[in-house]
Motif scaffolding. Structure first.
Motif, mmCIF file in Angstrom:
data_model
loop_
_atom_site.group_PDB
_atom_site.id
_atom_site.type_symbol
_atom_site.label_atom_id
_atom_site.label_comp_id
_atom_site.label_asym_id
_atom_site.label_seq_id
_atom_site.Cartn_x
_atom_site.Cartn_y
_atom_site.Cartn_z
ATOM 1 N N ALA A 76 0.841 -1.196 0.000
ATOM 2 C CA ALA A 76 0.000 0.000 0.000
ATOM 3 C C ALA A 76 0.879 1.249 0.000
ATOM 4 O O ALA A 76 1.909 1.311 0.668
ATOM 5 C CB ALA A 76 -0.919 0.004 1.216
ATOM 6 N N GLY A 77 0.454 2.255 -0.789
ATOM 7 C CA GLY A 77 1.207 3.493 -0.855
ATOM 8 C C GLY A 77 0.960 4.210 -2.164
ATOM 9 O O GLY A 77 0.009 3.921 -2.900
ATOM 10 N N LEU A 78 1.827 5.162 -2.472
ATOM 11 C CA LEU A 78 1.704 5.999 -3.664
ATOM 12 C C LEU A 78 2.683 5.502 -4.722
ATOM 13 O O LEU A 78 3.888 5.385 -4.471
ATOM 14 C CB LEU A 78 1.995 7.466 -3.318
ATOM 15 N N TYR A 79 2.165 5.214 -5.918
ATOM 16 C CA TYR A 79 2.967 4.750 -7.037
ATOM 17 C C TYR A 79 2.971 5.828 -8.118
ATOM 18 O O TYR A 79 1.915 6.333 -8.508
ATOM 19 C CB TYR A 79 2.410 3.445 -7.604
ATOM 20 N N THR A 80 4.161 6.164 -8.602
ATOM 21 C CA THR A 80 4.321 7.228 -9.591
ATOM 22 C C THR A 80 5.016 6.672 -10.819
ATOM 23 O O THR A 80 6.045 5.997 -10.717
ATOM 24 C CB THR A 80 5.151 8.396 -9.015
ATOM 25 N N CYS A 81 4.438 6.963 -11.998
ATOM 26 C CA CYS A 81 4.998 6.539 -13.281
ATOM 27 C C CYS A 81 5.580 7.763 -13.978
ATOM 28 O O CYS A 81 4.874 8.755 -14.194
ATOM 29 C CB CYS A 81 3.928 5.880 -14.146
#
Length: 431
Positions: free
Chosen positions: A297-302
């Protein structure tokens, strides 16, 4: 043409030795030279090939190749593909005038019905660089492209196969968007940024706001760009189930761009790069996590990286639902603990989800959401069906989309049937 003439005027190739290896023929070449066209003007004895002596005809049969090759400009192929699933069958070339000079754009037809648009750029170090601008599937079924014709006047490309004839525009600049940096990174000689959007490039146009850089594709020198701010990209919430799989979609806007993923947990904002491991796979259209854990769980950045320019494309806030929360509580467990007044489909209490509440109730979540995020354990067997992981995921997406369309159609039919019943059986007026 000078290189071709030099090769045909040079030595012939010859097979000799016990292993019949190709070597340069250094023996006597009969007259008239094989390969030359007979002419009454230059040789009255040999007016046609029928007048050639037997020695010349025998030499032709045994020496059908020239020894010197004809290399392409730059000394290497314009485009090279290793282990490609298709073969190039047809080619047409369009000479396009760009801001910094002319470029040869190759339109290549393949044996599976695709058109690949390629431009070769020579940098300052004289090393040619191949840039794949587009790759389009023209026909519904994979079929070889039989012929290709180019119309520079109409700016159209015409193709034929056993299934029919197709027409394609030479440029689709609107697909590059309205951003100057994206239009510049495309490096398409047909397109340039005109100050408002990415549009077709006209050499005669004198607009001062026009920007194009096919040779380098450097937006820093062409466009008023600044350091990308990831906070400007909308953050999307995504829910996954522990032990299941999920897919984070991120499509690059340029074929030459490289996608990189970073993640940060709930407790810290430090971004850590993600690499391929036994649970996650980097794919052309996003990131596939094969087995979710609570710690994911968390923030994913592309972020896309091309040359010295980087741009954030997508941000996902991933929430993980514990696997035990999906099962209704047993009857002897319902009496324990406070009740919130909500029950599940079988009378059991609904589970309490950690973090933000999902956008759907548990029945909707179990009936519609979970089948879309099925386990990807069978993806390792995709190769036996000649499907890539991307194609397999795309098939699943289309299958789920068709199922939702059928459900909407069925719902509309039911509402229409109820309305028809109400019209045919109006309520009786009160006495």
């Amino acid at each position: 043409m000078a290189s071709i003439r030099a090769a045909f005027n040079g030595p012939f190739a010859h097979k000799e030795g016990p292993d019949y290896r190709w070597v340069e023929f250094k023996g006597h070449i009969p007259y008239p030279r094989p390969g030359a066209c007979p002419s009454e003007t230059y040789d009255a004895l040999h007016k046609s090939t029928k007048d050639f002596p037997d020695e010349v005809v025998s030499f032709m049969r045994q020496h059908q190749l020239m020894w010197e090759p004809v290399p392409p400009l730059g000394g290497r192929p314009i485009i090279t593909r290793v282990n490609a699933p298709c073969m190039f069958k047809r080619v047409v070339v369009d000479r396009v005038e760009a801001e910094d000079g002319p470029y040869d754009v190759l339109h290549l037809g393949t044996d599976d019905g695709k058109v690949v648009k390629v431009v070769s750029v020579t940098t300052d170090s004289w090393d040619p660089e191949e840039i794949i601008l587009e790759e389009l599937s023209v026909f519904k079924s994979p079929t070889p492209v039989l012929s290709m014709e180019l119309s520079t006047k109409r700016q159209q490309l015409y193709l034929s196969s056993e299934l029919g004839v197709a027409q394609l525009g030479l440029q689709r600049c609107e697909l590059y968007g309205t951003d100057c940096a994206e239009c510049c990174l495309a490096r398409d000689p047909y397109c340039s940024w005109d100050g408002q959007t990415c549009s077709r490039f006209f050499p005669s146009s004198k607009r001062r706001a026009r920007r194009q850089d096919v040779k380098y594709g450097d937006p820093w020198s062409q466009c008023p760009v600044t350091e990308d701010d990831s906070a400007s990209v909308e953050e999307k919430s995504l829910y996954g189930v522990e032990g299941n799989s999920t897919f984070l979609e991120c499509v690059p806007r340029s074929p030459q761009a490289e996608l990189r993923w970073t993640s940060s947990s709930k407790t810290t904002e430090d971004r850590r790069p993600l690499s391929d491991d036994h649970r996650s796979l980097h794919m052309k259209r996003g990131l596939l996590v094969q087995r979710l854990e609570l710690a994911d769980a968390g923030l994913y950045t592309c972020t896309s990286h091309e040359h010295s320019y980087s741009q954030v494309l997508a941000r996902y806030r991933l929430h993980i639902i514990p696997n035990h929360s999906l099962h209704p509580a047993a009857p002897h467990q319902q009496s324990q603990g406070p009740s919130h007044g909500k029950t599940g489909p079988a009378g059991g209490a609904l589970p309490v989800f950690p973090g933000p509440r999902p956008p759907a109730s548990l029945p909707a979540l179990r009936n519609s959401w979970l089948p879309q995020h099925r386990s990807y354990k069978d993806l390792h067997m995709v190769g036996s069906n000649s499907l890539s992981v991307d194609e397999y995921c795309e098939q699943l997406w289309y299958r789920e989309k068709r199922r939702q369309q059928k459900l909407r159609t069925l719902k509309l039919k039911q509402e229409s049937r109820k309305a028809r019943v109400r019209r045919n059986n109006p309520p009786e007026p009160p006495l």
